[in-house]
Design a protein around this motif. Structure first.
Motif, PDB file in Angstrom:
ATOM      1  N   ASP A  90       0.861  -1.182   0.000  1.00 54.13           N
ATOM      2  CA  ASP A  90       0.000   0.000   0.000  1.00 54.13           C
ATOM      3  C   ASP A  90       0.905   1.242   0.000  1.00 54.13           C
ATOM      4  N   PRO A  91       1.315   1.690  -1.199  1.00 56.36           N
ATOM      5  CA  PRO A  91       2.341   2.753  -1.263  1.00 56.36           C
ATOM      6  C   PRO A  91       1.882   4.091  -0.678  1.00 56.36           C
ATOM      7  N   ILE A  92       2.857   4.971  -0.457  1.00 53.51           N
ATOM      8  CA  ILE A  92       2.569   6.299   0.107  1.00 53.51           C
ATOM      9  C   ILE A  92       1.693   7.103  -0.842  1.00 53.51           C
ATOM     10  N   ILE A  93       2.069   7.115  -2.124  1.00 50.63           N
ATOM     11  CA  ILE A  93       1.319   7.904  -3.106  1.00 50.63           C
ATOM     12  C   ILE A  93       0.213   7.022  -3.680  1.00 50.63           C
ATOM     13  N   PRO A  94      -1.053   7.418  -3.508  1.00 46.74           N
ATOM     14  CA  PRO A  94      -2.149   6.573  -4.002  1.00 46.74           C
ATOM     15  C   PRO A  94      -2.133   6.469  -5.532  1.00 46.74           C
ATOM     16  N   SER A  95      -2.838   5.475  -6.054  1.00 44.32           N
ATOM     17  CA  SER A  95      -2.719   5.159  -7.482  1.00 44.32           C
ATOM     18  C   SER A  95      -3.344   6.217  -8.383  1.00 44.32           C
ATOM     19  N   GLY A 140      -7.424  15.497   5.722  1.00 45.90           N
ATOM     20  CA  GLY A 140      -7.884  16.766   5.164  1.00 45.90           C
ATOM     21  C   GLY A 140      -9.260  17.159   5.693  1.00 45.90           C
ATOM     22  N   PRO A 141      -9.753  18.338   5.280  1.00 48.40           N
ATOM     23  CA  PRO A 141     -11.025  18.881   5.791  1.00 48.40           C
ATOM     24  C   PRO A 141     -12.202  17.920   5.650  1.00 48.40           C
ATOM     25  N   SER A 142     -12.217  17.096   4.591  1.00 44.64           N
ATOM     26  CA  SER A 142     -13.371  16.215   4.391  1.00 44.64           C
ATOM     27  C   SER A 142     -13.450  15.112   5.443  1.00 44.64           C
ATOM     28  N   LYS A 143     -12.341  14.849   6.126  1.00 40.61           N
ATOM     29  CA  LYS A 143     -12.306  13.733   7.062  1.00 40.61           C
ATOM     30  C   LYS A 143     -12.459  14.156   8.523  1.00 40.61           C
ATOM     31  N   THR A 144     -12.243  15.442   8.814  1.00 36.58           N
ATOM     32  CA  THR A 144     -12.172  15.824  10.230  1.00 36.58           C
ATOM     33  C   THR A 144     -13.452  16.498  10.704  1.00 36.58           C
ATOM     34  N   LYS A 145     -13.657  16.426  11.993  1.00 34.68           N
ATOM     35  CA  LYS A 145     -14.867  16.992  12.583  1.00 34.68           C
ATOM     36  C   LYS A 145     -14.867  18.523  12.481  1.00 34.68           C
ATOM     37  N   SER A 146     -13.691  19.120  12.726  1.00 35.61           N
ATOM     38  CA  SER A 146     -13.611  20.584  12.713  1.00 35.61           C
ATOM     39  C   SER A 146     -13.547  21.136  11.298  1.00 35.61           C
ATOM     40  N   PRO A 176      -5.153  14.561  -2.060  1.00 33.56           N
ATOM     41  CA  PRO A 176      -5.621  13.352  -2.750  1.00 33.56           C
ATOM     42  C   PRO A 176      -7.114  13.114  -2.519  1.00 33.56           C
ATOM     43  N   GLU A 177      -7.702  12.354  -3.444  1.00 31.67           N
ATOM     44  CA  GLU A 177      -9.156  12.097  -3.378  1.00 31.67           C
ATOM     45  C   GLU A 177      -9.569  11.438  -2.068  1.00 31.67           C
ATOM     46  N   ARG A 178      -8.722  10.562  -1.548  1.00 29.02           N
ATOM     47  CA  ARG A 178      -9.137   9.826  -0.356  1.00 29.02           C
ATOM     48  C   ARG A 178      -9.159  10.700   0.903  1.00 29.02           C
ATOM     49  N   ARG A 199       2.686  -1.260   9.489  1.00 30.08           N
ATOM     50  CA  ARG A 199       2.151  -0.043  10.095  1.00 30.08           C
ATOM     51  C   ARG A 199       1.362   0.767   9.080  1.00 30.08           C
ATOM     52  N   ASN A 200       1.915   0.892   7.862  1.00 23.83           N
ATOM     53  CA  ASN A 200       1.258   1.748   6.869  1.00 23.83           C
ATOM     54  C   ASN A 200      -0.108   1.192   6.456  1.00 23.83           C
ATOM     55  N   ARG A 201      -0.223  -0.135   6.344  1.00 24.90           N
ATOM     56  CA  ARG A 201      -1.513  -0.719   5.950  1.00 24.90           C
ATOM     57  C   ARG A 201      -2.547  -0.506   7.049  1.00 24.90           C
ATOM     58  N   MET A 202      -2.061  -0.626   8.288  1.00 28.53           N
ATOM     59  CA  MET A 202      -2.953  -0.439   9.433  1.00 28.53           C
ATOM     60  C   MET A 202      -3.442   1.014   9.502  1.00 28.53           C
ATOM     61  N   ILE A 203      -2.501   1.943   9.279  1.00 27.68           N
ATOM     62  CA  ILE A 203      -2.847   3.372   9.331  1.00 27.68           C
ATOM     63  C   ILE A 203      -3.826   3.721   8.202  1.00 27.68           C
ATOM     64  N   ASN A 204      -3.513   3.261   7.001  1.00 23.38           N
ATOM     65  CA  ASN A 204      -4.383   3.582   5.865  1.00 23.38           C
ATOM     66  C   ASN A 204      -5.766   2.964   6.024  1.00 23.38           C
ATOM     67  N   ARG A 205      -5.795   1.741   6.536  1.00 21.74           N
ATOM     68  CA  ARG A 205      -7.074   1.068   6.769  1.00 21.74           C
ATOM     69  C   ARG A 205      -7.901   1.877   7.777  1.00 21.74           C
ATOM     70  N   SER A 206      -7.237   2.329   8.845  1.00 21.91           N
ATOM     71  CA  SER A 206      -7.951   3.092   9.873  1.00 21.91           C
ATOM     72  C   SER A 206      -8.428   4.424   9.333  1.00 21.91           C
ATOM     73  N   LEU A 207      -7.530   5.156   8.651  1.00 16.30           N
ATOM     74  CA  LEU A 207      -7.901   6.499   8.177  1.00 16.30           C
ATOM     75  C   LEU A 207      -8.998   6.423   7.128  1.00 16.30           C
ATOM     76  N   THR A 208      -8.975   5.377   6.315  1.00 21.12           N
ATOM     77  CA  THR A 208     -10.031   5.211   5.316  1.00 21.12           C
ATOM     78  C   THR A 208     -11.378   5.062   6.006  1.00 21.12           C
TER      79      THR A 208
END
Lengths: 843, 124
Positions: A242-247, A295-301, A531-533, A561-570
């Motif tokens: 699951d690379p740093i830069i999305p596809s 980014g703004p689309s993901k956060t409460k504030s 990024p879109e995500r 770690r990166n897969r876990m983080i991306n899975r959680s943030l998604t």
């Protein structure tokens, strides 16, 4: 008679005083250090030591005030930049002088001067690796830029103002009593600071983060395993990453630079040379980091939230020092590196940034063909190029200076000479590397400080991109967030254009086409903005997918770690800073969750293979049960993580026994590759066979055998007093996870008295909360980019480097239990003044 | 020897030691030379007329011990023993008080020696 008696008494007293006034072996002068006023007790900090005072900087024209808050964080308000960096140097020295001194000595290879002849080998290696050579080039580069030259000089002047206590003749102003405790214990004095020392410290970081590789091991493995198995066990790009830069990212390939292909590759030749030499397995490096921004689309504030936790060796005094820097044109807060100006990881009133290690291979080895035994020239294409010698002088405490001439090719130094020893025995692993020249980007002219200098002042995305463009080595993933809602991540460093496979193995130094020719242009370094995500993240994984147009290879990519983080943030929405803190503390063991179900189900008939075979009772059953019902969290007080970890280690040892059966320098496959193979290969995969037995073992055989030996070794640990209870934590207290992994924060000079051993926390390597034995989140930061910016942070240490201060380790318990401190970026000096415990006024 | 004389003697001895303790504390506090106490005890041995060199030794030993212990506690109490407890571990001692006592005791012996030397030198 009485004269004789008088003489005897006087003689005894004088002899005792003389004896106690001099060092005894490695013991410092006992009388001096035991002096209850000026000896070690002078470092026993009391409240009145933390009082306000004025400092007269003499001719230095320094104006401003340092306000120290209740956590001893300095908020520096300076009238101009020169004053700002001067005061930063002063306050770094005030709290961390010994640490700064010893770390630069460790970088430069000057430890023998303090610790004696035992460190000559260490010092030689640092010298041979070109640490001073690289630092000198960095100083050259920085001093050619007047703005940077002034920043660094002001910073050095500030440190020296503390050492000399404002004495205009540069004589040490620090009395014995005022010196940091470790100078007394190690019986030496601080020397004046120079820009070279700052550069050395940054090269020390570069060495920690990029100064190693697997080139020799891979050269051997490719020969030993054959191409097909080598690619299976050591893939450059394993599946499922699951690379740093999305596809979504499209790379602009116009004007692509094509690498020159070499005429020959000499890995095969090299293999024969180190055959039959016994070489220890290399320890897997534990350095790593996490960073992400939502980014703004993901956060409460609706404002970006940026997080960073670099996983480095955990030491006391801590690597990091919190600071606020305020002067016209700059107001930022974050973690600074004592010994270097600016804030390294932090935020200001517009942006926040964080770093993780890129892990891209920028250190390569070239086999050198000398013209003759005199080693004065080497083959480079059709010509013979001269070698130059650089004389290194190592001062040795209680001994003669050691002089060493290091040979340099145009690639870089010949690090190993073939005469290396460890504890008076030949060090074959190192000797085998003789005749190899090291090419390392950290030796090139570079000005990394400039990146931080400009990041500290950056106000938007363009400022951020410009600032990081100055950063060459060690390559980092710079994550970015801005109060205007922009988020981004860039992998930045100086990356040579390589042909596929270049730098994975030993290179033929006689072929100029193997040399670095050109570098990937800045615009093509992997990066993405908004990024879109809705989030950016990195945790030392591959930077890009296979559409990236340039070849690269990593020496230390991480896969969990990166897969876990991306899975959680998604999955996360309406994210709050508290959610982010929880993610930083996440103890989920992704590796275990992917391999353990397979391991348990592959055991013949799914039953514990040992039931009824042991007389010690039900411990095996209890352990097996804990594995079956484990939620895969490596929490501090559970038993299953240690049980799994032990089984996994014994299992992988037996699985890769083929690689232990040779005397070659090799490395074993990454846990991720083992994970993939375990889940995808048939039970009869040939490596499951245990070579030392006549039978052909399958996966279920191997699992049964290794689980049995796991249980055997656990049964040996059973605490007899706990018998009769069914509580495993009482039966086998040392299997409780935090005790098993025993995260310890060790004093830099390895003095247990000044260390914190076996901290109560969870996590592990390959887990987001990456606390292992010696490494872990060295600075946790969460920044919410609202207006005004809000931020939280914590590190396992304290602001003071003095073991006699209550501010020496006062953050450790909070760090271990997952608490954060609020980080105050004051806009106005009056706010800083109001919350100040005391201040230092410069005029 | 009368009772009164004896009593005066004891008070005198205590006063002498108290004065020595105060002087040692002051000297050690302000002058960064760790062995200066031995000069004070030398003067003490010279000036104060004890019955014999042994008593001079003991009085000086005691003065140094008390003043060093006092100096340790002056620094240790405001610090809550944060540093001294670590130093005790560094020196492989069970606690900081033993560290203080051992150091003070050894220094006392040096002080005793210089006092006895002075006493012996002057004695007529």
């Amino acid at each position: 008679m009485r004269f004789v008696r008088s003489l005897v008494f006087a003689g005894l007293a004088i002899a005792a005083i003389w004896l106690l006034d001099h060092p005894i072996g490695s013991i410092p002068p006992p009388g001096k250090i035991l002096d209850p006023v000026h000896g070690f007790m002078a470092n026993a900090e009391k409240n009145s030591d933390l009082r306000s005072y004025n400092f007269n900087a003499g001719n230095a024209h320094v104006k401003g005030t340092i306000y120290l808050d209740e956590r001893l964080v300095p908020h520096i308000y300076a009238e101009d930049e020169h004053s700002l960096y001067f005061m930063q140097g002063y306050v770094h020295a005030k709290f961390r002088l010994w640490q700064m001194d010893i770390q630069t000595r460790a970088a430069a290879g000057e430890l023998s001067e303090i610790f004696g002849p035992d460190f000559i080998n260490y010092d030689k290696e640092q010298r041979n690796k070109g640490m001073i050579y690289g630092a000198e080039k960095a100083v050259e580069a920085l001093s050619s830029d007047p703005q940077m030259a002034d920043c660094i000089q002001a910073y050095c002047d500030g440190i020296n103002a503390f050492i000399t206590d404002g004495n205009q003749d540069n004589s040490p102003g620090l009395s014995y009593a005022e010196m940091p405790l470790e100078f007394k214990i190690l019986n030496y004095k601080p020397t004046l600071w120079t820009p070279l020392k700052t550069a050395l410290l940054l090269k020390y970081m570069a060495n920690t983060l990029s100064g190693f590789d697997d080139d020799i091991e891979y050269s051997n493995l490719r020969q030993f395993l054959g191409e097909a198995d080598f690619n299976l066990l050591f893939p450059d790009r394993p599946s499922g990453i699951d690379p740093i830069i999305p596809s979504e990212k499209i790379y602009d390939t116009t004007g692509l630079i094509h690498p020159a292909l070499p005429d020959s590759n000499t890995a095969n030749v090299f293999y024969d040379k180190i055959r039959d030499q016994f070489i220890e397995q290399q320890e897997k490096n534990e350095v790593g980091s996490n960073n992400w921004v939502a980014g703004p689309s993901k956060t409460k504030s609706g404002a970006p939230i940026l997080c960073n936790d670099p996983h480095l060796q955990l030491n006391l005094p801590s690597l990091w020092f919190e600071i606020q820097l305020h002067a016209p044109g700059i107001n930022c807060y974050g973690a600074s590196l004592p010994g270097a100006p600016c804030v390294v990881i932090g935020f200001n009133d517009h942006i926040a940034w964080g770093v993780t290690n890129a892990g891209i291979d920028v250190l390569d080895w070239y086999q050198i063909e000398f013209k003759d035994a005199k080693k004065q020239s080497y083959r480079y294409g059709n010509e013979w190029k001269p070698l130059t010698g650089r004389v290194e002088t190592i001062h040795v405490k209680g001994g003669k200076d050691v002089q060493d001439t290091v040979l340099y090719t145009d690639y870089g130094p010949l690090v190993f000479t073939g005469t290396e020893t460890t504890k008076d025995k030949p060090d074959l692993a190192k000797q085998a590397r003789a005749g190899l020249a090291m090419r390392w980007i950290a030796h090139d002219r570079s000005e990394e400080v400039k990146t931080f200098y400009y990041l500290n002042k950056a106000q938007d995305y363009d400022d951020y991109r410009k600032a990081i463009s100055y950063f060459d080595c060690p390559a980092q993933n710079f994550v970015f967030g801005c109060t205007n809602g922009d988020i981004a991540i860039t992998q930045q460093g100086k990356f040579p254009v390589k042909y596929p496979g270049e730098g994975r193995y030993i290179l033929n130094g006689a072929d100029p086409k193997n040399n670095y020719q050109e570098y990937i242009p800045f615009e093509l370094h992997p990066y993405i903005k908004n990024p879109e995500r809705g989030f950016c993240s990195s945790a030392n994984q591959h930077p890009t997918d296979s559409t990236y147009p340039y070849y690269y290879t990593g020496y230390d990519f991480e896969f969990f770690r990166n897969r876990m983080i991306n899975r959680s943030l998604t999955a996360m929405q309406n994210i709050t800073p508290q959610d982010m803190m929880n993610l930083q503390q996440n103890n989920f063991n992704l590796l275990a969750s992917e391999v353990l179900p397979k391991m348990l189900s592959s055991l013949a008939s799914g039953k514990a293979p040992f039931e009824g075979t042991r007389t010690t009772g039900n411990i095996d059953k209890l352990l097996f049960n804990s594995l079956q019902h484990w939620n895969y969290y490596n929490d501090a007080d559970s038993i299953a993580p240690a049980c799994f970890q032990l089984w996994w280690e014994i299992f992988t040892d037996s699985l890769w026994d083929e690689l232990h059966s040779t005397t070659l320098s090799l490395t074993i496959p990454d846990n991720y590759v083992t994970d993939l193979l375990l889940n995808n290969q048939p039970d009869t995969f040939p490596y499951y066979d245990i070579q030392s037995t006549p039978e052909k073992e399958t996966l279920s055989d191997l699992l049964r055998i290794t689980l049995t030996s796991t249980m055997d070794s656990i049964n040996k640990m059973v605490d007899a007093t706990g018998k009769g209870t069914k509580d495993l934590t009482e039966l086998i207290p040392e299997m409780v996870w935090y005790k098993w992994k025993h995260t310890s924060i060790i004093h830099i000079a390895q003095l247990p008295a000044f260390s914190r051993l076996t901290v109560h926390n969870g996590g592990y390597r390959n887990i987001v909360n990456a606390s292992s034995e010696t490494h872990g989140p060295s600075w946790r930061m969460v920044v919410e980019l609202t207006q005004p910016v809000k931020a939280w942070g914590v590190y396992p240490g304290g602001q003071s480097g003095n073991p006699g201060s209550r501010y020496y380790d006062n953050f450790i318990d909070d760090w271990a239990s997952g608490k954060y401190n609020e980080l105050h970026l004051y806009n106005d000096e009056s706010e800083a003044k109001k919350s100040a415990k005391f201040y230092i006024h410069f005029n | 020897m009368t009772m009164a004389g004896n009593k005066k003697n004891i008070t005198g001895r205590i006063a002498e030691i108290a004065i020595a303790v105060v002087i040692i504390i002051l000297v050690q506090k302000f002058i960064p030379v760790w062995w200066l106490f031995s000069v004070i005890t030398f003067i003490m041995g010279w000036l104060v007329r004890y019955k014999n060199a042994w008593r001079s030794f003991v009085a000086a030993w005691f003065s140094v011990f008390v003043s060093w212990m006092a100096l340790y506690f002056f620094a240790d109490i405001p610090n809550n023993s944060i540093l001294s407890s670590k130093m005790a571990v560094l020196f492989s001692l069970p606690n900081q008080y033993i560290l203080f006592a051992v150091a003070s005791l050894v220094m006392g012996l040096i002080g005793g020696c210089t006092a006895a030397a002075a006493y012996s030198l002057r004695k007529k």
